[in-house]
Motif scaffolding. Structure first.
Motif, mmCIF file in Angstrom:
data_model
loop_
_atom_site.group_PDB
_atom_site.id
_atom_site.type_symbol
_atom_site.label_atom_id
_atom_site.label_comp_id
_atom_site.label_asym_id
_atom_site.label_seq_id
_atom_site.Cartn_x
_atom_site.Cartn_y
_atom_site.Cartn_z
ATOM 1 N N LEU A 200 0.846 -1.197 0.000
ATOM 2 C CA LEU A 200 0.000 0.000 0.000
ATOM 3 C C LEU A 200 0.875 1.238 0.000
ATOM 4 N N GLU A 201 0.277 2.349 -0.388
ATOM 5 C CA GLU A 201 0.952 3.642 -0.271
ATOM 6 C C GLU A 201 -0.008 4.616 0.395
ATOM 7 N N SER A 202 0.535 5.429 1.283
ATOM 8 C CA SER A 202 -0.269 6.419 2.001
ATOM 9 C C SER A 202 0.649 7.560 2.427
ATOM 10 N N PRO A 203 0.333 8.795 1.995
ATOM 11 C CA PRO A 203 -0.708 9.192 1.055
ATOM 12 C C PRO A 203 -0.484 8.561 -0.317
ATOM 13 N N SER A 204 -1.582 8.344 -1.029
ATOM 14 C CA SER A 204 -1.490 7.665 -2.310
ATOM 15 C C SER A 204 -1.167 8.648 -3.429
ATOM 16 N N ASN A 205 -0.649 8.084 -4.496
ATOM 17 C CA ASN A 205 -0.296 8.847 -5.702
ATOM 18 C C ASN A 205 -1.389 8.611 -6.746
ATOM 19 N N PRO A 206 -2.080 9.622 -7.243
ATOM 20 C CA PRO A 206 -1.867 11.054 -7.022
ATOM 21 C C PRO A 206 -2.896 11.720 -6.110
ATOM 22 N N MET A 207 -3.913 10.965 -5.627
ATOM 23 C CA MET A 207 -5.073 11.600 -5.001
ATOM 24 C C MET A 207 -4.912 11.842 -3.504
ATOM 25 N N LEU A 208 -3.753 11.463 -2.953
ATOM 26 C CA LEU A 208 -3.450 11.698 -1.541
ATOM 27 C C LEU A 208 -4.481 11.083 -0.602
ATOM 28 N N ASP A 209 -4.939 9.879 -0.945
ATOM 29 C CA ASP A 209 -5.761 9.110 -0.014
ATOM 30 C C ASP A 209 -4.901 8.708 1.179
ATOM 31 N N ILE A 210 -5.490 8.729 2.377
ATOM 32 C CA ILE A 210 -4.790 8.305 3.576
ATOM 33 C C ILE A 210 -5.351 6.964 4.012
ATOM 34 N N LEU A 211 -4.484 5.967 4.159
ATOM 35 C CA LEU A 211 -4.896 4.631 4.565
ATOM 36 C C LEU A 211 -4.506 4.392 6.021
ATOM 37 N N ASP A 212 -5.308 3.619 6.712
ATOM 38 C CA ASP A 212 -5.053 3.326 8.117
ATOM 39 C C ASP A 212 -4.008 2.223 8.207
ATOM 40 N N ILE A 213 -2.748 2.624 8.299
ATOM 41 C CA ILE A 213 -1.643 1.667 8.254
ATOM 42 C C ILE A 213 -1.705 0.692 9.418
#
Length: 400
Positions: A157-170
């Motif tokens: 996973l990536e957080s913030p995501s590329n390109p929409m800057l979604d934040i995932l609960d790591i």
């Protein structure tokens, strides 16, 4: 100063200057650059003992190099990781982390919101080698729970995501992944080692494109994989040594110089990003702004909880699709059009036709990457000049 536990007593800005330094007998102030492919031995017995592992001695720069090792030690200290291996590129880091760990018959679960090349590895490369892959909506914890109800080898996973800057609960994802037996790999590029600590949130491995903020001045390519010493030594290192995914000593030296100013650059760039996000929000012709530091971000509370800063990147959408997005970008005079990010110079790109073009229109739609979305990597320019340049783009929208 060597990279031992005493380094951790210093704060990040200090460690960025001093960690991992081992001076030669010449007493140089700047780290030495060891531009050598190989190393010599005092005698044949030493060479044999080096290859058996009975003595510690550099063998070949594909295996290890003093300049590269200095970078690895400094990155590990900054990240709070036990060990690090530097790679030739950021994608070399991602691919090595996954390919070294999985085998035919294994299963990988990944967040749908990935950089285009990362998405290609999960969607196309791993299945060629008999690895089952599953994509989930990164923000849907029920989907994660369902996907991780079966044994799984790795999670990406990536957080913030590329390109929409979604934040995932790591932390929550890591807990579910560990119950499934998975290794959790987090691409932390958008956050940098300074704004988020995935290992402290439960992740097992962190990957970086050092090309981005760590160099930060558009000069060289490089990547890094960080994690537990036993996994790095037993799983990753044999793979990178034997497949040749090695970082150039010159590139490592340039990145060591980049690390010296990383704290200053990230702080200033994040301040600029917050300012331009506010400037774009509500501007005529801009329909949406995505920035984790703004209360209107969908995962604002989560960003506040797991990050110490909001990122140097902003995503926004202009009305009218590709034609108007291009008109906006073409009107800019200060901000460059480039698909790189994390640079001292500000840059914009159009993800639908560059970084995320190959994932296809259907997948882009699922991720919210419309033809009007622009990704803005905010640099070190004066924020007033950046706003003026953005106003040029906005004026171009009004004139169409």
């Amino acid at each position: 100063m060597s990279n031992d536990s005493t380094d951790r007593a210093y704060r990040p800005a200090t460690r960025l200057l001093h960690s991992g330094v081992e001076r030669t007998p010449f007493g140089e102030t700047s780290e030495a650059m060891f531009l050598t492919s190989g190393f010599v031995y005092d005698n044949a017995e030493q060479a044999e003992a080096t290859f058996t592992g009975d003595v510690t001695h550099y063998q070949y720069s594909r295996f290890g190099n003093p300049t590269v090792e200095a970078l690895e030690k400094r990155l590990a200290d900054l990240e709070g990781a036990e060990a690090c291996i530097a790679t030739s590129t950021g994608m070399g880091a991602v691919s090595s982390a996954l390919l070294s760990h999985v085998k035919a018959g294994d299963r990988v679960v990944a967040s749908r919101a990935l950089f285009g090349s990362c998405h290609w590895i999960v969607a196309n490369l791993l299945p060629r080698y008999g690895v089952e892959t599953v994509f989930v909506d990164g923000g849907d914890m029920d989907a994660w729970a369902e996907a991780l109800a079966r044994p799984t080898a790795a999670v990406l996973l990536e957080s913030p995501s590329n390109p929409m800057l979604d934040i995932l609960d790591i932390r929550a994802i890591s807990d579910l992944a560990h119950q499934a037996g998975a290794l959790v790999v987090v691409d932390n590029v958008f956050a940098t080692p300074l704004l988020q600590k995935p290992l402290e949130l439960g992740a097992d491995v962190v990957v970086y494109s050092c090309t981005k903020h760590i160099d930060g001045q558009g000069r060289v390519l490089g990547g890094a994989v960080l994690g537990r010493k036993d996994w790095i030594t037993d799983t990753l290192q044999p793979f990178t040594r034997n497949t040749g995914n090695a970082l150039s000593p010159f590139n490592a030296w340039v990145m060591l110089k980049g690390l010296e100013t990383l704290a200053l650059r990230v702080r200033a760039m994040t301040d600029n990003a917050a300012a331009v996000a506010d400037h774009l929000a509500g501007a005529e012709g801009v329909t949406r702004v995505f920035y984790p530091g703004r209360p209107d971000h969908p995962q604002y509370a989560l960003a506040q909880a797991q990050m110490s800063g909001a990122s140097t990147l902003v995503a926004f959408e202009v009305a009218g699709g590709k034609a108007r997005a291009f008109a906006f970008m073409n009107a800019l005079r200060l901000i460059a059009i480039s698909n790189n990010l994390g640079d001292a110079r500000s840059m914009v790109t159009h993800p639908a036709t560059t970084t995320h073009m190959k994932i296809g229109a259907e997948e882009r739609a699922r991720l919210g990457i419309t033809d009007g979305v622009i990704r803005f990597s905010v640099g070190l320019e004066d924020s007033a000049d950046l706003k003026d340049d953005l106003d040029r783009g906005l004026a171009a929208l009004r004139s169409r």
